[in-house]
Design a protein around this motif. Sequence first.
Motif, PDB file in Angstrom:
ATOM      1  N   SER A 213      -6.962   8.276   6.055  1.00 40.60           N
ATOM      2  CA  SER A 213      -8.391   8.441   6.335  1.00 40.60           C
ATOM      3  C   SER A 213      -9.219   8.034   5.127  1.00 40.60           C
ATOM      4  O   SER A 213      -8.694   7.448   4.177  1.00 40.60           O
ATOM      5  CB  SER A 213      -8.665   9.898   6.717  1.00 40.60           C
ATOM      6  OG  SER A 213      -8.587  10.712   5.569  1.00 40.60           O
TER       7      SER A 213
ATOM      8  N   PRO B 182     -19.496   2.672   7.365  1.00 40.74           N
ATOM      9  CA  PRO B 182     -18.144   2.585   6.816  1.00 40.74           C
ATOM     10  C   PRO B 182     -17.581   1.185   6.944  1.00 40.74           C
ATOM     11  O   PRO B 182     -17.919   0.448   7.881  1.00 40.74           O
ATOM     12  CB  PRO B 182     -17.359   3.582   7.677  1.00 40.74           C
ATOM     13  CG  PRO B 182     -18.088   3.617   8.984  1.00 40.74           C
ATOM     14  CD  PRO B 182     -19.533   3.358   8.675  1.00 40.74           C
TER      15      PRO B 182
ATOM     16  N   GLY C 221     -14.326   0.095   7.353  1.00 40.04           N
ATOM     17  CA  GLY C 221     -13.145  -0.175   8.182  1.00 40.04           C
ATOM     18  C   GLY C 221     -13.389  -1.039   9.413  1.00 40.04           C
ATOM     19  O   GLY C 221     -12.759  -2.078   9.586  1.00 40.04           O
TER      20      GLY C 221
ATOM     21  N   GLY D 137      -5.956   9.964  11.439  1.00 41.74           N
ATOM     22  CA  GLY D 137      -6.995   9.628  10.448  1.00 41.74           C
ATOM     23  C   GLY D 137      -7.778   8.400  10.869  1.00 41.74           C
ATOM     24  O   GLY D 137      -7.287   7.561  11.641  1.00 41.74           O
ATOM     25  N   GLY D 138      -8.986   8.283  10.333  1.00 43.98           N
ATOM     26  CA  GLY D 138      -9.917   7.232  10.745  1.00 43.98           C
ATOM     27  C   GLY D 138      -9.366   5.820  10.722  1.00 43.98           C
ATOM     28  O   GLY D 138      -9.693   4.998  11.582  1.00 43.98           O
TER      29      GLY D 138
ATOM     30  N   ASN E  12      -7.662   1.215  13.626  1.00 44.43           N
ATOM     31  CA  ASN E  12      -7.436  -0.218  13.425  1.00 44.43           C
ATOM     32  C   ASN E  12      -6.240  -0.738  14.251  1.00 44.43           C
ATOM     33  O   ASN E  12      -5.115  -0.258  14.110  1.00 44.43           O
ATOM     34  CB  ASN E  12      -7.188  -0.458  11.932  1.00 44.43           C
ATOM     35  CG  ASN E  12      -7.189  -1.918  11.567  1.00 44.43           C
ATOM     36  OD1 ASN E  12      -6.317  -2.657  11.997  1.00 44.43           O
ATOM     37  ND2 ASN E  12      -8.163  -2.331  10.771  1.00 44.43           N
TER      38      ASN E  12
ATOM     39  N   GLY F  83     -11.185   9.760  14.070  1.00 43.09           N
ATOM     40  CA  GLY F  83     -12.110  10.271  13.046  1.00 43.09           C
ATOM     41  C   GLY F  83     -12.121  11.792  13.053  1.00 43.09           C
ATOM     42  O   GLY F  83     -11.313  12.440  13.731  1.00 43.09           O
TER      43      GLY F  83
END
Length: 347
Positions: free
Chosen positions: A141, A183, A185, A275-276, A280, A308
Amino acid sequence: MKILAIDTSCDETSCAITDGRKVVSNVIYSQILIHSKWGGVVPSLAKRAHEEKIDYVVNECLRKYRDPIETIDYFAVTQGPGLAIALEVGIKKIKQLSLQYNKQLIPVNHLEGHLYSSFVQNSKGNPKQSFMFPYLGIIISGGHTEIVRIKDHVSYETLGETIDDAAGEAIDKAAKMLGLGYPGGPVVERLAREVKNREIYHFPRPMIKNQSLNFSFSGLKTSLYYFLKEMNENKKLSQLKDIASSYQEAIFDTLITKTEKAMKETGISRLIVGGGVIANMRLRRLFRGLVNTYEGEVLFPPYSYLTGDNAAMIGVAAYYKAKKNIFVKNLTQLDRIPRFPLPKYYL
Ligand code: KG4
Ligand code: ZN
């Protein structure tokens, strides 16, 4: 078992009502718009936004639940790790509720929530995936990068963690240097998706050959800084996608290599990744490829909001803690723990 859980560890004010693994009601107020213009989370703004929204988020969650609050069996809250002044807001609110309705309170480590996020179900009880311990849990994260051995419910052993920046933080800092906003990502992923050759530039993989299962990402960020310093603005713009992709690959390759090392050392080939950053798709594909070679399996959070920060995962972790009789003993003494490592074993 109905649990009302609150998480205010960073920049999301969230409340959920869960019934075992099922999410019955869920509200998340994201502060991203507040922080994005500063290029990262500003603690004082986070605190103020949590204070402004906490009552609304809890009330809205109860409204969607429809049944009266008296039907809730337990309350739960994230105690840490996270921003001290943000955590305080959720803890204050849950203490009030627990005292007012005379219910026991379950303290949850935010990282436990990310570990349980792969097992959260919707209100109909889907997906049905059952537990098959032991697992290797990987948390990736903005604040954490950890590999954890999970022997059974609520039984954790941290095998490796970052010694400086987290993986998401390294992506966010790169995005800031590249002028991509916060953010980073999602933007980096979008840019990286458009290139044919994923790794035109080679960025370092700090600590990849190190014996430990620890990570280090701050050197990678520094290497990008010097790399960009040598480049003029036009070239930087024209190479943006290639830079984003190469940088992303360096981080993901490090994550996969260390996870593989942990799999070999422990003999565990079942992974749960939370986790964030696991939003992906490229990283998900890499993890799937990894477990295929070991005939293992990998679980990800089944719904996008679960990657998230959210209170639903806290409620589900709390359920398994309640089953093991883990409650706050003295409500008045409950305090936030901003640096809160996963306890080795709860039992
Ligand atoms: O779990 P999270 O919401 O908050 C923390 O507990 O830190 O993670 C946020 C992190 C940020 O660094 C963000 O850039 C990253 O997750 N992230 C992504 C993607 N979406 C969010 N990283 C890579 N690819 C994405 N699609
Ligand atoms: Zn988190």
